[in-house]
Design a protein around this motif. Structure first.
Motif, mmCIF file in Angstrom:
data_model
loop_
_atom_site.group_PDB
_atom_site.id
_atom_site.type_symbol
_atom_site.label_atom_id
_atom_site.label_comp_id
_atom_site.label_asym_id
_atom_site.label_seq_id
_atom_site.Cartn_x
_atom_site.Cartn_y
_atom_site.Cartn_z
ATOM 1 N N ASP A 1 -16.464 -17.674 8.532
ATOM 2 C CA ASP A 1 -17.217 -19.183 8.774
ATOM 3 C C ASP A 1 -15.964 -20.162 8.818
ATOM 4 N N VAL A 2 -15.600 -21.600 10.018
ATOM 5 C CA VAL A 2 -14.479 -21.914 10.490
ATOM 6 C C VAL A 2 -14.974 -23.165 10.125
ATOM 7 N N ARG A 3 -15.380 -23.666 9.890
ATOM 8 C CA ARG A 3 -16.207 -24.649 9.369
ATOM 9 C C ARG A 3 -15.115 -25.557 8.515
ATOM 10 N N PRO A 4 -15.148 -25.334 7.355
ATOM 11 C CA PRO A 4 -13.984 -26.100 6.448
ATOM 12 C C PRO A 4 -12.535 -25.939 7.479
ATOM 13 N N LEU A 5 -12.196 -25.270 7.964
ATOM 14 C CA LEU A 5 -10.638 -26.498 9.178
ATOM 15 C C LEU A 5 -10.971 -26.779 9.734
ATOM 16 N N LEU A 6 -12.238 -26.542 10.759
ATOM 17 C CA LEU A 6 -12.003 -27.601 12.080
ATOM 18 C C LEU A 6 -12.847 -29.264 10.442
ATOM 19 N N THR A 7 -14.011 -29.199 9.784
ATOM 20 C CA THR A 7 -13.504 -30.116 9.417
ATOM 21 C C THR A 7 -12.548 -30.771 8.875
ATOM 22 N N GLN A 8 -11.413 -30.399 8.865
ATOM 23 C CA GLN A 8 -9.929 -30.253 8.287
ATOM 24 C C GLN A 8 -9.055 -31.510 9.147
ATOM 25 N N GLY A 9 -9.636 -31.127 10.614
ATOM 26 C CA GLY A 9 -9.117 -31.728 12.239
ATOM 27 C C GLY A 9 -9.928 -32.975 12.130
ATOM 28 N N GLY A 10 -10.933 -33.109 11.602
ATOM 29 C CA GLY A 10 -11.804 -34.157 11.511
ATOM 30 C C GLY A 10 -11.583 -35.158 10.336
ATOM 31 N N SER A 11 -11.169 -34.721 9.374
ATOM 32 C CA SER A 11 -11.017 -35.260 8.085
ATOM 33 C C SER A 11 -9.812 -36.253 9.147
ATOM 34 N N PHE A 12 -8.873 -35.441 9.240
ATOM 35 C CA PHE A 12 -7.280 -36.462 9.621
ATOM 36 C C PHE A 12 -7.570 -37.123 11.053
ATOM 37 N N SER A 13 -8.841 -36.756 11.843
ATOM 38 C CA SER A 13 -8.009 -37.489 13.066
ATOM 39 C C SER A 13 -9.395 -39.320 12.427
ATOM 40 N N TYR A 14 -9.906 -38.897 11.602
ATOM 41 C CA TYR A 14 -10.809 -39.778 11.010
ATOM 42 C C TYR A 14 -9.693 -40.912 10.246
ATOM 43 N N ALA A 15 -9.170 -40.087 9.294
ATOM 44 C CA ALA A 15 -7.590 -41.004 8.650
ATOM 45 C C ALA A 15 -6.543 -41.699 9.584
ATOM 46 N N GLN A 16 -6.281 -40.998 10.426
ATOM 47 C CA GLN A 16 -4.917 -41.534 11.120
ATOM 48 C C GLN A 16 -5.308 -42.311 12.570
ATOM 49 N N GLY A 17 -6.429 -42.515 13.086
ATOM 50 C CA GLY A 17 -6.742 -42.595 13.959
ATOM 51 C C GLY A 17 -7.470 -43.660 14.404
ATOM 52 N N GLY A 18 -7.691 -44.798 13.232
ATOM 53 C CA GLY A 18 -8.669 -45.774 13.744
ATOM 54 C C GLY A 18 -8.138 -46.881 14.653
ATOM 55 N N ILE A 19 -7.306 -46.569 15.024
ATOM 56 C CA ILE A 19 -6.679 -47.802 15.969
ATOM 57 C C ILE A 19 -6.906 -47.780 16.705
ATOM 58 N N VAL A 20 -6.849 -46.932 17.892
ATOM 59 C CA VAL A 20 -7.161 -46.879 19.082
ATOM 60 C C VAL A 20 -8.559 -46.576 18.916
ATOM 61 N N LEU A 21 -9.663 -48.014 18.847
ATOM 62 C CA LEU A 21 -10.637 -47.737 19.025
ATOM 63 C C LEU A 21 -10.915 -49.388 18.937
ATOM 64 N N ASN A 22 -9.654 -49.821 18.315
ATOM 65 C CA ASN A 22 -9.788 -51.560 18.536
ATOM 66 C C ASN A 22 -8.308 -51.619 19.925
ATOM 67 N N SER A 23 -6.908 -51.364 19.983
ATOM 68 C CA SER A 23 -6.737 -51.135 20.683
ATOM 69 C C SER A 23 -5.548 -50.361 21.753
ATOM 70 N N LYS A 24 -5.492 -51.351 22.768
ATOM 71 C CA LYS A 24 -5.064 -50.649 23.938
ATOM 72 C C LYS A 24 -3.134 -50.677 24.123
ATOM 73 N N ASP A 25 -2.501 -51.657 23.624
ATOM 74 C CA ASP A 25 -1.198 -50.862 23.166
ATOM 75 C C ASP A 25 -0.822 -49.759 23.343
ATOM 76 N N HIS A 26 0.455 -49.886 24.317
ATOM 77 C CA HIS A 26 0.871 -48.449 24.579
ATOM 78 C C HIS A 26 1.028 -47.638 24.070
ATOM 79 N N TYR A 27 1.878 -48.467 22.537
ATOM 80 C CA TYR A 27 2.280 -47.891 21.197
ATOM 81 C C TYR A 27 1.578 -47.992 20.584
ATOM 82 N N ASP A 28 0.647 -48.293 20.382
ATOM 83 C CA ASP A 28 -0.523 -47.929 19.344
ATOM 84 C C ASP A 28 -0.882 -46.335 19.603
ATOM 85 N N ARG A 29 -0.747 -46.150 20.899
ATOM 86 C CA ARG A 29 -1.534 -44.939 21.480
ATOM 87 C C ARG A 29 -0.138 -43.905 21.332
#
Length: 337
Positions: A283-311
């Motif tokens: 079952d590889v889903r625990p590893l996949l969820t780790q990836g999802g948890s990381f992007s959710y925790a770290q990447g929210g700013i790109v939903l609201n900012s187009k700033d090059h350096y934020d990206r």
């Protein structure tokens, strides 16, 4: 008529925005993961990967190309049809969206919503469900309005449009949804109104194809698993088809090399943030969820900012983690087969 055409154009744009990482980026991530393994044979299962390539009568570079292309191809699957509530006409994408490279309805299986808890199927994290979104934009709302009451194709003679109208093309409920129904439960009533459909999450898609790989040994099937790098795309864990989805996707593709998003030192750091799977686990889903948890925790700013350096800041976290996740999956695939 003008209003209808305008809505159609906006929705066409929205479907293009549902790509998450571009197909080219998906392919690059996988090829870079294989390259990292080749450069770090002592800390990866590169020797086993090389032997796997030999068994399949190809070089490692040819195997990387095949795996990457398979990850690319998942967006082109012709496995998900939605049918008109009135007409009963079943299509895999909006009829007005026949432009080249348009994303099909199959892309709705490519989310893992970290803004919500368990879904009605019993998954720890659900997939795309317009009714449960906590962030959304005009594109999400327009799609839900346009597709209001439309239903997932369930084969001939079951759910139909008015006066038994039924042009079923593919039994998406009993094939596609059933494949992704792993360790969860469904009934068809969940899928008879688009605006409330609880699509299965992408980790179940990954698990289905990983088990299929274990059963078959087929490298193309293994490559399908790697489309789960969508989990490192913040829009797919915050869960929206809008909020700069398309422009972020294009930016990542355009700046992948210029900003060195595949920097080996960043990949090495990212690899160490994942907890490897137990070698005996299928079952590889625990590893996949780790990836999802990381992007959710770290990447929210790109939903609201187009700033090059934020990206840049976000991309230099999520892309190395996407590559690292594929390295972990490849390592596991080599010892689990």
């Amino acid at each position: 008529m003008k209003k209808i055409l305008t809505s159609a154009i906006i929705l066409l744009t929205s479907i293009n925005q549902a790509h998450a990482f571009s197909q080219e980026t998906h392919k690059r991530i996988v090829i870079d993961a294989v390259s990292y393994m080749e450069q770090n044979p002592q800390s990866t299962q590169y020797a086993a990967l090389s032997q796997y390539a030999l068994q399949n009568k190809m070089s490692v570079s040819q195997l990387a190309e095949l795996l990457g292309q398979a990850a690319y191809d998942v967006d082109d699957f012709e496995d998900t049809f939605l049918c008109g509530a009135i007409t009963g006409s079943c299509v895999q994408a909006p009829l007005w969206g026949a432009a080249e490279s348009i994303v099909k309805y199959t892309s709705y299986w490519h989310f893992q919503n970290h803004t919500q808890g368990a879904d009605q199927h019993g998954n720890d994290f659900g997939g795309y469900n317009y009714d449960k979104l906590t962030v959304w934009g005009t594109i999400d709302s327009l799609a839900a309005a346009w597709l209001k009451g439309d239903y997932l194709d369930d084969g001939k003679g079951r759910e139909t449009g008015w006066f038994n109208a039924d042009s079923s093309k593919y039994n998406s409920y009993d094939i596609t949804e059933a494949h992704y129904r792993i360790d969860s439960q469904s009934n068809y009533n969940m899928y008879d109104d688009f605006e409330k459909i609880p699509f299965q999450p992408i980790d179940n898609l990954g698990q289905y194809w990983f088990q299929s790989y274990l059963d078959s040994g087929n490298p193309q099937v293994l490559g399908f698993v790697f489309h789960t790098t969508d989990l490192l795309q913040p829009h797919h864990t915050w869960t929206t088809s809008d909020l700069n989805h398309s422009s972020w996707e294009g930016w990542v593709k355009d700046y992948y090399d210029q900003e060195q998003l595949n920097d080996p030192s960043l990949i090495r750091q990212a690899i160490n943030t994942f907890s490897p799977l137990d070698e005996a686990s299928t079952d590889v889903r625990p590893l996949l969820t780790q990836g999802g948890s990381f992007s959710y925790a770290q990447g929210g700013i790109v939903l609201n900012s187009k700033d090059h350096y934020d990206r840049v800041d976000t991309a230099k976290q999520v892309i190395p983690h996407a590559i690292a996740m594929v390295v972990h999956l490849l390592n596991h695939a080599m010892v689990a087969r």
